[in-house]
Design a protein around this motif. Structure first.
Motif, PDB file in Angstrom:
ATOM      1  N   ALA A  12       0.372  -1.216   0.192  1.00  0.00           N
ATOM      2  CA  ALA A  12      -0.068   0.436   0.366  1.00  0.00           C
ATOM      3  C   ALA A  12       1.080   1.480  -0.259  1.00  0.00           C
ATOM      4  CB  ALA A  12      -1.258  -0.366   1.612  1.00  0.00           C
ATOM      5  N   ILE A  13       2.051   1.363   1.101  1.00  0.00           N
ATOM      6  CA  ILE A  13       2.798   2.552   0.855  1.00  0.00           C
ATOM      7  C   ILE A  13       3.387   2.732  -0.429  1.00  0.00           C
ATOM      8  CG2 ILE A  13       5.415   3.142   1.806  1.00  0.00           C
ATOM      9  CD1 ILE A  13       3.849   1.929   4.640  1.00  0.00           C
ATOM     10  N   GLU A  14       4.840   1.426  -1.091  1.00  0.00           N
ATOM     11  CA  GLU A  14       4.995   1.502  -2.214  1.00  0.00           C
ATOM     12  C   GLU A  14       4.151   1.962  -4.077  1.00  0.00           C
ATOM     13  OE1 GLU A  14       8.218  -0.584  -4.706  1.00  0.00           O
ATOM     14  OE2 GLU A  14       9.044  -0.884  -2.590  1.00  0.00           O
ATOM     15  N   VAL A  15       3.374   0.904  -3.887  1.00  0.00           N
ATOM     16  CA  VAL A  15       2.723   0.070  -5.072  1.00  0.00           C
ATOM     17  C   VAL A  15       1.756   1.144  -5.027  1.00  0.00           C
ATOM     18  CG1 VAL A  15       1.889  -1.376  -6.228  1.00  0.00           C
ATOM     19  CG2 VAL A  15       3.999  -1.759  -4.761  1.00  0.00           C
ATOM     20  N   GLY A  16       0.393   1.131  -4.052  1.00  0.00           N
ATOM     21  CA  GLY A  16      -0.760   2.154  -3.695  1.00  0.00           C
ATOM     22  C   GLY A  16      -0.383   3.909  -3.618  1.00  0.00           C
ATOM     23  N   ASN A  17       1.146   3.723  -4.057  1.00  0.00           N
ATOM     24  CA  ASN A  17       1.356   5.663  -4.176  1.00  0.00           C
ATOM     25  C   ASN A  17       1.774   6.109  -5.544  1.00  0.00           C
ATOM     26  OD1 ASN A  17      -0.085   6.824  -1.303  1.00  0.00           O
ATOM     27  ND2 ASN A  17       0.881   5.434  -0.574  1.00  0.00           N
ATOM     28  N   THR A  18       2.667   5.189  -6.198  1.00  0.00           N
ATOM     29  CA  THR A  18       3.515   5.354  -7.024  1.00  0.00           C
ATOM     30  C   THR A  18       2.911   5.386  -8.630  1.00  0.00           C
ATOM     31  OG1 THR A  18       5.457   4.356  -5.694  1.00  0.00           O
ATOM     32  CG2 THR A  18       5.655   4.625  -8.106  1.00  0.00           C
ATOM     33  N   PRO A  19       3.166   6.332  -9.035  1.00  0.00           N
ATOM     34  CA  PRO A  19       2.215   6.088 -10.166  1.00  0.00           C
ATOM     35  C   PRO A  19       2.987   5.157 -11.601  1.00  0.00           C
ATOM     36  CG  PRO A  19       2.809   8.692 -10.114  1.00  0.00           C
ATOM     37  CD  PRO A  19       3.552   7.962  -8.750  1.00  0.00           C
ATOM     38  N   VAL A  20       2.859   5.014 -12.223  1.00  0.00           N
ATOM     39  CA  VAL A  20       3.235   4.101 -13.345  1.00  0.00           C
ATOM     40  C   VAL A  20       2.448   4.258 -14.731  1.00  0.00           C
ATOM     41  CG1 VAL A  20       4.584   2.125 -11.988  1.00  0.00           C
ATOM     42  CG2 VAL A  20       1.903   2.038 -13.225  1.00  0.00           C
ATOM     43  N   GLY A  21       3.310   3.912 -15.943  1.00  0.00           N
ATOM     44  CA  GLY A  21       3.679   4.167 -16.876  1.00  0.00           C
ATOM     45  C   GLY A  21       2.627   5.380 -17.600  1.00  0.00           C
ATOM     46  N   ASP A  22       3.128   5.377 -18.749  1.00  0.00           N
ATOM     47  CA  ASP A  22       2.316   6.845 -19.773  1.00  0.00           C
ATOM     48  C   ASP A  22       0.950   7.779 -18.990  1.00  0.00           C
ATOM     49  OD1 ASP A  22       4.284   6.009 -21.111  1.00  0.00           O
ATOM     50  OD2 ASP A  22       3.189   5.298 -22.820  1.00  0.00           O
ATOM     51  N   ASP A  23      -0.017   6.526 -18.559  1.00  0.00           N
ATOM     52  CA  ASP A  23      -1.235   7.789 -17.806  1.00  0.00           C
ATOM     53  C   ASP A  23      -1.185   7.648 -16.036  1.00  0.00           C
ATOM     54  OD1 ASP A  23      -0.939   5.086 -17.536  1.00  0.00           O
ATOM     55  OD2 ASP A  23      -3.430   4.413 -17.689  1.00  0.00           O
ATOM     56  N   ALA A  24      -0.173   7.758 -15.957  1.00  0.00           N
ATOM     57  CA  ALA A  24       0.393   7.777 -14.185  1.00  0.00           C
ATOM     58  C   ALA A  24      -0.546   6.850 -13.630  1.00  0.00           C
ATOM     59  CB  ALA A  24       0.396   8.907 -14.048  1.00  0.00           C
TER      60      ALA A  24
END
Length: 625
Positions: free
Chosen positions: A139-151
């Motif tokens: 939750a802390i890391e993946v749940g707050n990190t935008p990924v990909g072209d659409d963030a």
């Protein structure tokens, strides 16, 4: 964001007009509204006139889908968008022996975010302190990190039963995410209510309403409710309990075929009936969760989507309880490939990450897919029949409805790097990034040391070698015992013997010696002398990562605690299985590493259970005082 248009060909090679949406039809009708005119030999008029359509036309069904709509818990602004809810880290991990470490879960969660799943069910936080910590980390890391072209930032979800303790644990784990969700469930079929819950239907409704409202009261804006065993539940009761939880604040209603009992037309009708007969259903998203006991999980999931479900619960490689779940890769590629027959449905999955995600889950769960598994199996794009080979050489669309490129099967090295013993840190780190792995500097140095040891013995280090070493060196459980040295002798002239040196947490070295029926048996008995945790070896398997006599051997073991005459047999971990994996060029060393990995998992879990029990006893004592 949906994947970019892939290259050569696709499933609708005989239907260039596939990209045009069909008129809306009855949700459960198995037939399209109108069929193209057929000639006597079975081809449509269009196909007969153009037997080998241009590549652009045959790729129509894999054309780029619209952008993912903005996430709102209880509605989807585009009626054709289907949310993908991945439960690999929760239901998938319930496969016997598929227990993953917290580090492995975090790596898989990062990859699921790259894949583009909308919701990651990261675990069951109330099941153990370790699982709560793993879900919190995700939750802390993946749940707050935008990924990909659409963030894109995925929703992070935690499972809970309908009780306050579970819901509190789930909220504590997921509340750190930008988009948290609590998923709570209670059984609704007569057989479950009578024999498992031993509660009346009215009691079940009251509990469901109260617990959904409680989850919302904690500040969670997104609550999913599942009526367990919905496929065998009374319809009128199902409509009633769903109406009540919507009033209590449920934003998603998940309809599970918990025992994989229904057929596709039955499950489709169930979804359609719920959509038509549940008051307030317009204020929630209908979801599916299909088990694979009859091999129909993916078919039932697609039937549910066709009938109006707009969230589909799936797992990578279809892993899960008993026979598994609906397979993400099968469901997503079916929607992508047959979009014209599903009235324009689409997902936000970047399908070119499917192969890498599948391999990663296989590596970390220890559950390898069968060669003929759809989409990701080793034979999925292999052709041996002469007739098939002839067709493929003339035009690939004759026998392949999907291009391997569409799922990222071929991975080109744009820099032309071939790793070997002279490769430096930069080249190796670049390869790790290319393979989708992100590790910190200390982890990289530990890995690079192992890499150099292998590279000195092998002319070329392959991607498969790298993944095996990475799993063995980095993504292991908390190290309680580490391997110092192992020496074994065997042959036809006498008993096999082994000497093993282990290093404890405090740095103390301990040595064990034993004889056995073979070098691995002797080494395992030597380890047992040191660690002294009675275990039963349930499974042992070894595979070669690549071809050749110098290949790395990967070993997977499955162990349980031997509770014969043990006073702790009812403590909650007596029947739990623990898997371990190891990799080395020496088969005995590989076997020892795998056994230690499993023992470290077991030791960590036992320690966590004991610590939790002691804490509860302390609380009880203080309360009584």
């Amino acid at each position: 964001m949906a994947s970019a248009p892939a290259k050569p060909y696709c499933c609708s090679s005989l239907n260039p007009a596939a990209s045009a949406p069909l008129p809306r039809r009855a949700a459960l009708s198995p037939f399209p509204a109108a069929k193209p005119r057929r000639l006597s030999h079975g081809l449509s008029a269009a196909a007969a006139a153009n037997p080998r359509p241009p590549r652009a036309a045959v790729r129509a069904c894999l054309a780029a889908a619209p952008r993912r709509p903005e996430y709102v818990p209880d509605r989807i602004d585009d009626p054709n968008y289907v949310r993908i809810f991945d439960t690999t880290l929760r239901d998938g991990e319930q496969s016997p022996g598929a227990t993953m470490t917290s580090a492995e879960k975090l790596v898989v969660a990062r990859q699921l975010a790259r894949l583009g799943v909308d919701i990651i069910e990261a675990g069951f936080p109330a099941s153990s302190p370790d699982d709560l910590d793993a879900v919190r980390s995700i939750a802390i890391e993946v749940g707050n990190t935008p990924v990909g072209d659409d963030a894109h930032v995925p929703v992070i979800c935690g499972l809970s039963r309908c009780n306050k303790r579970d819901i509190d644990a789930a909220w504590e784990a997921v509340r750190h995410a930008r988009k948290p969700r609590i998923h709570t469930f209670i059984a609704t079929s007569e057989i479950h209510m009578q024999h498992k819950l031993r509660k009346t239907p009215d009691q079940v409704v009251a509990i469901a309403k109260e617990m959904v409202a409680y989850a919302r009261s904690l500040g969670c804006p997104d609550v999913e409710f599942s009526p367990e065993d919905a496929g065998r539940s009374n319809r009128e009761f199902l409509y009633h309990i769903l109406e009540e939880v919507i009033k209590a604040g449920a934003t998603t209603l998940n309809i599970p075929d918990t025992v994989g009992y229904t057929l596709p037309h039955e499950f489709g009708k169930l979804i359609a009936d719920i959509k038509a007969n549940t008051p307030g259903i317009e204020n929630a998203i209908i979801s599916t969760h299909c088990q694979n006991d009859l091999g129909l999980a993916s078919a039932n999931t697609l039937a549910g989507a066709d009938a109006g479900a707009r969230q589909l619960e799936v797992t990578i490689n279809g892993i899960g309880e008993r026979a598994g779940n609906a397979s993400l890769e099968e469901v997503v590629m079916a929607i992508k490939c047959r979009r014209e027959l599903l009235d324009g449905l689409y997902t936000g999955i970047n399908s070119q990450h499917i192969t890498m995600t599948s391999k990663m889950v296989q590596e970390h769960s220890g559950l390898h897919v069968q060669p003929h598994k759809a989409i990701v199996g080793a034979n999925a794009f292999a052709h041996e029949s002469g007739i098939h080979q002839d067709g493929m050489l003339k035009f690939k669309g004759t026998y392949e409805i999907i291009s391997p490129d569409d799922i990222g099967l071929t991975r080109a090295n744009e820099f032309g790097i071939v790793l070997g013993k002279l490769s430096g840190r930069h080249a190796v780190r670049t390869k790790l990034v290319e393979l989708g792995y992100e590790i910190n500097d200390k982890e990289f140095e530990d890995f690079f040391k192992r890499y150099k040891e292998v590279a000195e013995k092998k002319k070329r280090v392959t991607d498969e070698d790298i993944e095996a070493l990475l799993s063995d060196e980095i993504f292991q459980p908390k190290v309680i015992w580490s391997l110092g040295d192992v020496q074994a002798t065997c042959g036809t002239l006498g008993l096999s013997t082994a000497t093993v040196k282990l290093i404890g947490l405090d740095g103390e070295e301990k040595i064990g010696c034993s004889v056995g029926t073979g070098p691995v048996d002797a080494a395992y008995k030597a380890i047992d002398q040191i660690i002294q945790i009675p275990t039963v070896l349930k499974e042992y398997g070894m595979t070669s990562v690549t071809e050749g006599i110098d290949a790395i051997a990967t070993t997977r073991v499955l162990i349980t605690r031997d509770v014969t005459g043990d006073e702790h047999s009812a403590s909650g971990y007596s029947s739990r299985s623990f898997s371990g994996s190891g990799a080395a060029m020496d088969v005995v060393v590989s076997s020892v590493r795998a056994y230690l990995s499993a023992l470290n998992k077991m030791s960590s879990f036992i320690g966590a259970v004991n610590a939790s029990s002691e804490a509860q006893e302390s609380i009880s004592v203080k309360t009584s005082e």
